[in-house]
Design an enzyme around this catalytic site. Structure first.
Site, PDB file in Angstrom:
ATOM      1  N   GLN A 171      -8.291  -4.369   1.283  1.00  0.00           N
ATOM      2  CA  GLN A 171      -8.674  -3.813  -0.014  1.00  0.00           C
ATOM      3  C   GLN A 171      -9.259  -4.897  -0.910  1.00  0.00           C
ATOM      4  OE1 GLN A 171      -4.811  -2.175  -0.740  1.00  0.00           O
ATOM      5  NE2 GLN A 171      -3.821  -4.158  -0.586  1.00  0.00           N
ATOM      6  N   ASP A 206       4.855  -4.876   2.678  1.00  0.00           N
ATOM      7  CA  ASP A 206       3.523  -4.626   2.124  1.00  0.00           C
ATOM      8  C   ASP A 206       2.507  -5.018   3.187  1.00  0.00           C
ATOM      9  OD1 ASP A 206       2.377  -4.415  -1.128  1.00  0.00           O
ATOM     10  OD2 ASP A 206       1.004  -4.783   0.538  1.00  0.00           O
ATOM     11  N   ASP A 210       6.569   2.637  -2.999  1.00  0.00           N
ATOM     12  CA  ASP A 210       5.835   2.145  -4.166  1.00  0.00           C
ATOM     13  C   ASP A 210       4.413   1.865  -3.685  1.00  0.00           C
ATOM     14  OD1 ASP A 210       4.919   0.840  -6.384  1.00  0.00           O
ATOM     15  OD2 ASP A 210       6.344  -0.817  -6.283  1.00  0.00           O
ATOM     16  N   THR A 262       0.076   2.684  -3.025  1.00  0.00           N
ATOM     17  CA  THR A 262      -1.171   3.047  -3.678  1.00  0.00           C
ATOM     18  C   THR A 262      -1.403   4.537  -3.424  1.00  0.00           C
ATOM     19  OG1 THR A 262      -2.326   2.449  -1.658  1.00  0.00           O
ATOM     20  CG2 THR A 262      -2.208   0.762  -3.365  1.00  0.00           C
ATOM     21  N   PRO A 265      -5.313   2.109   2.990  1.00  0.00           N
ATOM     22  CA  PRO A 265      -4.139   1.665   3.736  1.00  0.00           C
ATOM     23  C   PRO A 265      -2.882   2.481   3.436  1.00  0.00           C
ATOM     24  CG  PRO A 265      -4.827  -0.002   2.117  1.00  0.00           C
ATOM     25  CD  PRO A 265      -5.886   1.051   2.141  1.00  0.00           C
TER      26      PRO A 265
END
Lengths: 286, 286
Positions: free
Chosen positions: A32, A107, A158, A160, A165
């Site tokens: 990203q 993440d 939590d 996007t 992704p």
């Protein structure tokens, strides 16, 4: 005088803009595009693929509401999994509970963590300071799939938005694996998008339908987030047996003496009361 | 393709913009500048001195919350005074109660009423249809000063911000006259600005301080309004003796069978639970 405005299109014909005093950093990672800005009103903020993720000025609302609501329903939570949340704000709040023994933070993009550690220490502060946190830079979907049964008391998604992704985190298979990876008193909180604009609304209803099919208890609560589209944002509260209101441990949470800027025990229950138009949309989901 | 954006500065460095498909009308009256626009997402909307007042798409939230909260606390309300509210949306909601016998609507600017009747029939519809409404085109401050003692059961201050013609509606003398003009069970609801941005916040606290000094009961409740600065907006609930929660007539209101898009009886109580940072600001007011 530099006149540089960051704008986010909330719909094709509605946009929200913040005047920036500095474009601090920009990087295209394999996953990203990440940008950091400085501004007067919102302080430092960062965007992923052009959408505001976190601002110094209003992140407290989001991080209070994702963390303290489940923790006040089950203050005995010990093992926590955070999917996404590379900015560290959610982990920061979870770390305030002494009873929490372990936090896995997953993440997909290590650069989010490293850049927030550099530019947004306000949210990232706990990440290199608290030994209970283990960081995993991989796909959250895959991590949950491989997690042992009943490994966590709380999973916080939590993420996007469900494009790019984050997409796998909005699938039936993901929610089923979350269910399996949760203990008997397990709770799943997920970023539930906004009910106001149709483009966000659609994703919200799809996610809710899937969670309702997976968990016996599936509720939705609201909070107010000035920099997110329409300002009205939702989290999903799903669990195997704990009800967010009936099992709410008001006195136990208050006895912890945690200072919060958004969350409080009156608001805990109130957040589950939704405007009629939102309730009707959610009730109609199958 | 016409690329015409309406923008409102919520602070010096934060703005909200709506792409307009047509600038329907513009007029400078003796009091203010009024503009009507058409847009895809928000439908027809109008601005006063460049600030969004009403959009077709989100006006339901504001008008539900200004009207149904007090009506559900005292369903026996008969005489209502609306200060401002020339768009007619507040009057439209009040007119849904058969027990209401008389509504005085006082707007300083007749042009707001006439233009909303032409361009925004969605809100103005009740104004020329319901015989219980008397319209008065004069200063609301003066009207309340001259009102007989105990003349109203409910006063709704549906005003612009406390600059320009709306200024007198935020003074101590105005609130004292409202108190005098209210019956023993009287309720005053006032547009209470937003707690988020400092510029709005300041006015909110000034207004709250004055109302607290005038009325024995002075509470604040929140709702979500996408086109208003920050999206979080407040109304003040002040009264001589009725408490918005303790005296709430849940069953009686539900028995009326009114269909609403935002308000509901769970939300009624929930709206009075405020985020900690808002509560603290209000509690510190003297």
């Amino acid at each position: 005088m530099l006149d540089l405005w960051y704008s986010e299109y909330h719909t094709d014909d509605v946009k929200f803009s913040i005047k920036t005093t500095r474009h601090l950093y920009s990087e295209q990672t394999p996953f990203q595009k990440i940008d950091f800005f400085e501004s007067e009103t919102y302080g430092t903020f960062f965007t992923i693929d052009g959408l505001v993720m976190v601002t110094q000025r209003d992140e407290f609302a989001y991080h209070d509401m994702i963390c303290h609501v489940p923790m006040a329903v089950n203050p005995d939570i010990k093992r926590v999994l955070i999917i996404g949340g590379g900015d560290g704000g959610t982990a920061r709040e979870v770390c305030r509970y002494k009873g929490v023994t372990h936090i896995d933070l997953v993440d997909i993009d290590e650069r989010v963590v490293r850049l927030c550690q550099k530019y947004l220490p306000q949210t990232a502060c706990a990440l290199d300071r608290d030994e209970r946190i283990s960081m995993h830079f991989m796909d959250g979907f895959k991590f949950v799939k491989e997690a042992p049964d009943g490994a966590y008391d709380l999973i916080l998604v939590d993420s996007t938005d469900p494009i790019g992704p984050g997409e796998g985190l909005f699938t039936m298979e993901f929610y089923e694996n979350c269910y399996r990876a949760l203990s008997d008193c397990g709770i799943l909180i997920n970023q539930h998008e906004s009910p106001f604009y149709d483009n966000y609304n659609h994703e919200m209803l799809r996610a809710h339908a899937k969670i309702k099919r997976t968990f016996p208890i599936a509720k939705v609560y609201q909070f107010h987030m000035p920099t997110y589209p329409s300002g009205l944002w939702l989290f999903g509260f799903a669990s195997k047996k704990l009800d967010p209101i009936a099992d709410f441990k008001r006195e136990r949470w208050e006895a912890l003496g945690l200072k919060t800027k958004y969350y409080n025990t009156d608001l805990h229950c109130a957040a589950f009361a939704l405007p009629t138009y939102v309730k009707e949309k959610l009730d109609n989901v199958r």
